[in-house]
Design a protein around this motif. Sequence first.
Motif, PDB file in Angstrom:
ATOM      1  N   ASP A   1       0.836  -1.201   0.000  1.00  0.00           N
ATOM      2  CA  ASP A   1       0.000   0.000   0.000  1.00  0.00           C
ATOM      3  C   ASP A   1       0.871   1.251   0.000  1.00  0.00           C
ATOM      4  O   ASP A   1       1.914   1.312   0.668  1.00  0.00           O
ATOM      5  N   LEU A   2       0.429   2.247  -0.732  1.00  0.00           N
ATOM      6  CA  LEU A   2       1.189   3.488  -0.838  1.00  0.00           C
ATOM      7  C   LEU A   2       1.387   4.124   0.539  1.00  0.00           C
ATOM      8  O   LEU A   2       2.478   4.624   0.849  1.00  0.00           O
ATOM      9  N   ALA A   3       0.355   4.071   1.377  1.00  0.00           N
ATOM     10  CA  ALA A   3       0.448   4.696   2.702  1.00  0.00           C
ATOM     11  C   ALA A   3       1.524   4.047   3.562  1.00  0.00           C
ATOM     12  O   ALA A   3       2.176   4.714   4.384  1.00  0.00           O
ATOM     13  N   ASP A   4       1.753   2.751   3.367  1.00  0.00           N
ATOM     14  CA  ASP A   4       2.764   2.048   4.142  1.00  0.00           C
ATOM     15  C   ASP A   4       4.175   2.269   3.599  1.00  0.00           C
ATOM     16  O   ASP A   4       5.155   2.279   4.357  1.00  0.00           O
ATOM     17  N   ILE A   5       4.279   2.421   2.270  1.00  0.00           N
ATOM     18  CA  ILE A   5       5.600   2.506   1.641  1.00  0.00           C
ATOM     19  C   ILE A   5       6.127   3.938   1.588  1.00  0.00           C
ATOM     20  O   ILE A   5       7.326   4.180   1.726  1.00  0.00           O
ATOM     21  N   GLN A   6       5.247   4.900   1.410  1.00  0.00           N
ATOM     22  CA  GLN A   6       5.689   6.282   1.208  1.00  0.00           C
ATOM     23  C   GLN A   6       6.600   6.793   2.325  1.00  0.00           C
ATOM     24  O   GLN A   6       7.582   7.501   2.030  1.00  0.00           O
ATOM     25  N   PRO A   7       6.351   6.461   3.606  1.00  0.00           N
ATOM     26  CA  PRO A   7       7.245   6.947   4.663  1.00  0.00           C
ATOM     27  C   PRO A   7       8.678   6.441   4.534  1.00  0.00           C
ATOM     28  O   PRO A   7       9.598   7.043   5.109  1.00  0.00           O
TER      29      PRO A   7
END
Length: 338
Positions: free
Chosen positions: A36-42
């Motif tokens: 998921d983008l929310a998990d990877i972006q950080p």
Amino acid sequence: MSGTLFYGGTIVTQDPKYPAPEAVLISCGKIVAVGDLADIQPRADKATVKHDLAGQTLLPGFIDAHSHPIWAAKTRGAPVVDVRANIVPTYAALIGKIKRRVAVAEPGEQLLFFGLDAQLHPDMEAPTRAFLDELAPDNPLGIQTSNCHALFLNSAGFKACGIDETTPTPTGSIIERDENGVPTGKIAEAVTWTALESFYEAWGARRLAEEVEQQIRAFVANGITTVTEHLYMPFYKASYMAALTQKLPLPRVACYQQATTPDMRVEKLTDADDRLWMAGVKIHADGSPFIGNIWLTEPYLSNEITLERMDLKPGHTGGPNYPQEYFERMVREYFSAG
């Protein structure tokens, strides 16, 4: 962490754990996160390139399961003249192209033409040594078939390759001869690839390096990230190591060393980044259907292509390249060596 973050499109992984991820993060040439983008972006930092696919599809790198990167580099690009049927559609036009190239050649210049095809050059006749001598009396000349398994040479070509009536035919090879043992023009299988090296060496290392780089970039441009080198020879190693040293975008290369004798030393290939390795050996148990020397249980068809262009006899079934005992010895030796 520097690298690239892909998101905003369809991402195909071929991994059942991540069938439809939103994002992929790549760092130092390796996939480090999928999900998921929310998990990877950080996990991305300021140096990370953020690539919005804008609805496009991101695919895994393709695998070319049968390729010849170095060999292709040798047989493509000037000074090799491309005479494949999609470029030169008839044998008559092919001979015309050879005549034009010979007319502007320097004395002694080695001339090589690639792509003669009995199936696709409808008016083809197998070129003899005598015929090629008429075309190019002052230049070593070779015409390689499009399937790469055979080569036609003139007298100067045979001399440049070190082949004459005293040359024994290597096991697993073909040198067609007259009743006195004099080569008549055609050679095939392993001796072909050895003979061609005299042409490639005459053109120098720089030409090969440039063609190797073009082959590498062509693979990458087509999304191919893993290839094979299905006719690896020990002197190919220098080209691959140079590509790695120059940090060219070399795909992962699984090498299969050409085996022509039971006692060949198999090259050791190790690369810490898993870009280059020796996967096995390649034994040409028989040849190519396109020059008539694969080993069949049923005979070739009898038609214009087989009888006239390929010069096969009715009922021809081909045969093995090696005597059975010799072949079995090769298999046992390499199998026991892992």
